[in-house]
Design a protein around this motif. Sequence first.
Motif, PDB file in Angstrom:
ATOM      1  N   LEU A 127       0.835  -1.207   0.000  1.00 21.15           N
ATOM      2  CA  LEU A 127       0.000   0.000   0.000  1.00 21.15           C
ATOM      3  C   LEU A 127       0.871   1.260   0.000  1.00 21.15           C
ATOM      4  O   LEU A 127       0.527   2.256  -0.631  1.00 21.15           O
ATOM      5  N   HIS A 128       2.006   1.195   0.665  1.00 18.78           N
ATOM      6  CA  HIS A 128       2.948   2.324   0.645  1.00 18.78           C
ATOM      7  C   HIS A 128       3.499   2.523  -0.765  1.00 18.78           C
ATOM      8  O   HIS A 128       3.525   3.641  -1.286  1.00 18.78           O
ATOM      9  N   ALA A 129       3.900   1.438  -1.402  1.00 20.14           N
ATOM     10  CA  ALA A 129       4.459   1.533  -2.760  1.00 20.14           C
ATOM     11  C   ALA A 129       3.401   2.034  -3.750  1.00 20.14           C
ATOM     12  O   ALA A 129       3.726   2.730  -4.715  1.00 20.14           O
ATOM     13  N   PRO A 187      11.859   7.703   9.749  1.00 23.47           N
ATOM     14  CA  PRO A 187      11.533   8.442   8.532  1.00 23.47           C
ATOM     15  C   PRO A 187      11.198   7.520   7.357  1.00 23.47           C
ATOM     16  O   PRO A 187      11.818   6.480   7.184  1.00 23.47           O
ATOM     17  N   CYS A 188      10.188   7.929   6.573  1.00 25.12           N
ATOM     18  CA  CYS A 188       9.866   7.220   5.339  1.00 25.12           C
ATOM     19  C   CYS A 188      11.054   7.365   4.387  1.00 25.12           C
ATOM     20  O   CYS A 188      11.500   8.476   4.131  1.00 25.12           O
ATOM     21  N   PRO A 189      11.567   6.264   3.851  1.00 25.07           N
ATOM     22  CA  PRO A 189      12.735   6.369   2.962  1.00 25.07           C
ATOM     23  C   PRO A 189      12.417   7.029   1.620  1.00 25.07           C
ATOM     24  O   PRO A 189      13.321   7.415   0.896  1.00 25.07           O
ATOM     25  N   VAL A 190      11.130   7.211   1.308  1.00 20.18           N
ATOM     26  CA  VAL A 190      10.757   7.852   0.044  1.00 20.18           C
ATOM     27  C   VAL A 190      10.670   9.366   0.209  1.00 20.18           C
ATOM     28  O   VAL A 190      11.206  10.120  -0.598  1.00 20.18           O
ATOM     29  N   CYS A 191       9.990   9.828   1.289  1.00 18.30           N
ATOM     30  CA  CYS A 191       9.717  11.270   1.396  1.00 18.30           C
ATOM     31  C   CYS A 191      10.256  11.895   2.672  1.00 18.30           C
ATOM     32  O   CYS A 191      10.254  13.118   2.810  1.00 18.30           O
ATOM     33  N   GLY A 192      10.664  11.106   3.649  1.00 16.66           N
ATOM     34  CA  GLY A 192      11.220  11.648   4.885  1.00 16.66           C
ATOM     35  C   GLY A 192      10.201  11.928   5.977  1.00 16.66           C
ATOM     36  O   GLY A 192      10.572  12.223   7.115  1.00 16.66           O
ATOM     37  N   TYR A 240       2.071   3.190   8.081  1.00 24.62           N
ATOM     38  CA  TYR A 240       1.886   3.877   6.805  1.00 24.62           C
ATOM     39  C   TYR A 240       2.599   5.215   6.867  1.00 24.62           C
ATOM     40  O   TYR A 240       2.961   5.688   7.947  1.00 24.62           O
ATOM     41  N   CYS A 241       2.775   5.825   5.699  1.00 21.39           N
ATOM     42  CA  CYS A 241       3.377   7.161   5.628  1.00 21.39           C
ATOM     43  C   CYS A 241       2.288   8.147   5.210  1.00 21.39           C
ATOM     44  O   CYS A 241       1.724   8.017   4.125  1.00 21.39           O
ATOM     45  N   PRO A 242       1.976   9.156   6.060  1.00 18.78           N
ATOM     46  CA  PRO A 242       0.918  10.110   5.708  1.00 18.78           C
ATOM     47  C   PRO A 242       1.200  10.848   4.393  1.00 18.78           C
ATOM     48  O   PRO A 242       0.294  10.986   3.565  1.00 18.78           O
ATOM     49  N   THR A 243       2.406  11.326   4.187  1.00 16.40           N
ATOM     50  CA  THR A 243       2.689  12.090   2.965  1.00 16.40           C
ATOM     51  C   THR A 243       2.520  11.221   1.723  1.00 16.40           C
ATOM     52  O   THR A 243       1.912  11.639   0.733  1.00 16.40           O
ATOM     53  N   CYS A 244       3.036  10.007   1.751  1.00 14.34           N
ATOM     54  CA  CYS A 244       2.945   9.128   0.580  1.00 14.34           C
ATOM     55  C   CYS A 244       1.535   8.581   0.356  1.00 14.34           C
ATOM     56  O   CYS A 244       1.157   8.309  -0.781  1.00 14.34           O
ATOM     57  N   GLN A 245       0.773   8.380   1.432  1.00  9.22           N
ATOM     58  CA  GLN A 245      -0.432   7.566   1.290  1.00  9.22           C
ATOM     59  C   GLN A 245      -1.756   8.235   1.619  1.00  9.22           C
ATOM     60  O   GLN A 245      -2.795   7.792   1.138  1.00  9.22           O
TER      61      GLN A 245
HETATM   62 ZN   LIG Z   1       6.622   8.774   2.546  1.00 10.55          ZN
END
Ligand SMILES: [Zn+2]
Length: 286
Positions: A183-185, A245-250, A265-270
């Motif tokens: 779901l993150h990807a 930290p999310c490795p995609v967006c921090g 989950y990552c709020p910014t990404c998802q």
């Molecule tokens: Zn993220």
Amino acid sequence: MPELPEVEALAGYLRERAVGRRVDRVEVAAISALKTYDPAPSALSGRAVVDARRHGKFLDVVVDGGLHLVVHLARAGWLHYREAFPATTPLRPGKGPVALRVRLDDGSGFDLTEAGTQKKLAVYLVTDPAQVPGVAKLGPDALGADLPTFAERLRSRRGQVKGVLTDQAVLSGVGNAYSDEILHAAKLSPFAITDRLTDDQLAALHAATRAVLGDAVRRSLGQRAAELKGEKRSGLKVHARTGLPCPVCGDTVREVSFADSSLQYCPTCQTGGKPLADRRLSRLVR
Ligand SMILES: [Zn+2]
């Protein structure tokens, strides 16, 4: 809990190491783990291992004569391959983490173990894997499903995508950890409702499923089964990484807790930057 990638790697290791060997004998230490009684485990003795397969999260060790030792490792179960066993003393029933031991004719073999007090490991000895209730109801394999099949299965069940993706009758093989990663990807909220997903979102989810599971299978196969640790997966971006930290967006990885599990989950990404309500906490606050 071992999911599709770990079970695939265990099957691959057994194909490499155990196929061609004959079963010397089987010892059952946790009688509650054995879910079938006919044929008896002694029926395996003298038979050669001919294959090891995976059905969803079930491992299937096939011996000649068409017998299948089907294993569901549940939350805390694992298969440990032993090049040799320390002694010939039999296992003591009800003691220690070993539920079942399979000795092969070259002195090697494997233990099925289960940590903790919640005993959910399940072993079946059957002539057809479909005789195992959990196998009979499995949906198409999550890694093998093409986009039309994947989309049809996801839309067949209305609900939060996290729950539907881990429903083994919808698609088989994905559990709590890899659903967080998928779901993150795919940049989807775990609480998105399946029948409202657009074609583009479903295509992204399908691509993410194949990429995440495919990568995890390759990483798992690169390790020896003895070193494969169900709980120590590498390469995870959000699962079990609350506060990091999310490795995609921090952004900071967040968690939603349930009675006996949690999701990350990552709020910014998802979720467009918005934290999801933690149900357990919001119930307390209310
Ligand atoms: Zn993220």
